[in-house]
Write an enzyme that holds these catalytic residues in place. Sequence first.
Site, mmCIF file in Angstrom:
data_model
loop_
_atom_site.group_PDB
_atom_site.id
_atom_site.type_symbol
_atom_site.label_atom_id
_atom_site.label_comp_id
_atom_site.label_asym_id
_atom_site.label_seq_id
_atom_site.Cartn_x
_atom_site.Cartn_y
_atom_site.Cartn_z
ATOM 1 N N HIS A 112 0.831 -1.206 0.000
ATOM 2 C CA HIS A 112 0.000 0.000 0.000
ATOM 3 C C HIS A 112 0.866 1.256 0.000
ATOM 4 C CE1 HIS A 112 -2.981 -2.994 1.211
ATOM 5 N NE2 HIS A 112 -3.932 -2.097 0.965
ATOM 6 N N HIS A 150 0.802 -3.086 9.519
ATOM 7 C CA HIS A 150 2.190 -3.211 9.090
ATOM 8 C C HIS A 150 3.081 -2.667 10.188
ATOM 9 C CE1 HIS A 150 2.365 -4.669 4.921
ATOM 10 N NE2 HIS A 150 1.206 -4.053 4.730
ATOM 11 N N ASP A 202 8.191 -1.683 7.765
ATOM 12 C CA ASP A 202 7.587 -1.986 6.471
ATOM 13 C C ASP A 202 7.296 -0.716 5.683
ATOM 14 O OD1 ASP A 202 7.669 -4.494 7.542
ATOM 15 O OD2 ASP A 202 5.515 -4.641 7.925
#
Length: 381
Positions: free
Chosen positions: A251, A294, A298
């Site tokens: 994302h 996350h 990340d």
Amino acid sequence: MAAADPLVEQEGESSSNSSQSSQCGDHVEVTIETISCPAPETDSPPRHPSPEDTLNGGRKSTRLARALRAGLLRKNQDYVRIKIQRRGNRPSANPLPQEWWKTGVAFVYASACLVLTTGVITMVHERVPSQTPPLPDRFFDLFPHVPAAFTVTEINGMLLVGLFFLQLLFLKHRAIIFRRFFFLQGTLYLYRCLTMYLTILPVPGTHMSCAPKLNSDAQAKVYRMLKMMSGGGLSITGSHIMCGDYLYSGHTVMLTLTFLFIKEYSPRSMWWYHLICGLLGIVGGVCILLAHDHYSIDVVVAYFITSRIFYWYHTMANNQAMRGSPHNYLSWTWWNPIFNFLERNVCTTVPCTFAWPIPIPTSWLKNPCRRYSIVQSTREQ
């Protein structure tokens, strides 16, 4: 005619070699020769001074001395002859060809990387430790879990992707920008496959519910892959049911990549547009962490890798001198041959030029004028 100067000939050879190393436009060879012209021989007898010259000796002698000096300078003056030989069928090549077939190749590359990413996520999901507690994360210690935050991230991501593709439709050189986006997207997801497969992190929060493991059921795994691809890997579509795809965040990749492309290929005067898109990206990245979907590492790694690859690629694309330079260490990247294939005929910086996506036929503009002329001529008759 004197022989050519060796230093000048060496410069001519280097210029021809540099023209051969260039990948854009026609091949041009330049030969430079230095020629010394001898003094002209005249058989006319010397001119004797007249009485008028003697009377006006001061001014005449000065003019004569100037003329003699100018003649001596012209006598020993060297001339440079330049020979230009052009090879190629095109007299003036288009510096920004569309080449939609290369865009198609880049799209196939990006699609293959996305399919590979889905397959790796399916494999990693089977190896995620179920009983291991989440790793300690400083952001999680400071901010509590916000359940609806990840939905905000996905909505912001869809808005940025929609704005980018809408903007791209009205750009004149959309084919070049499309293939750059597809190549960078595919490369980033290819890197993501590697990091996910090598290091499998535990689930970042106890609130996450992962789908049951399928072990050796290959048919069910293929069904999961198809379901994830059909939903775009989004939680709001119900396609993101597997765990293990943490390092690094996909994302964050899409949020960062779409914003960078929006800013690069839009006018600098539209600062308000860049500000809105930047806020969408920042809020989306923060909401990933607030949702505890996350780890902080990340998001940081995803932003760093995405921005660096974008900057490296566009630095090489916008500086023609760097492509053939032996001191360009960016050419040591493994994807440099793919870059040369995609950017071989792009010989200048892509300008931000808008154009209507569907060309208007010229016959629509000519026919009304032609009918009007016929009616007018009939009335006159």
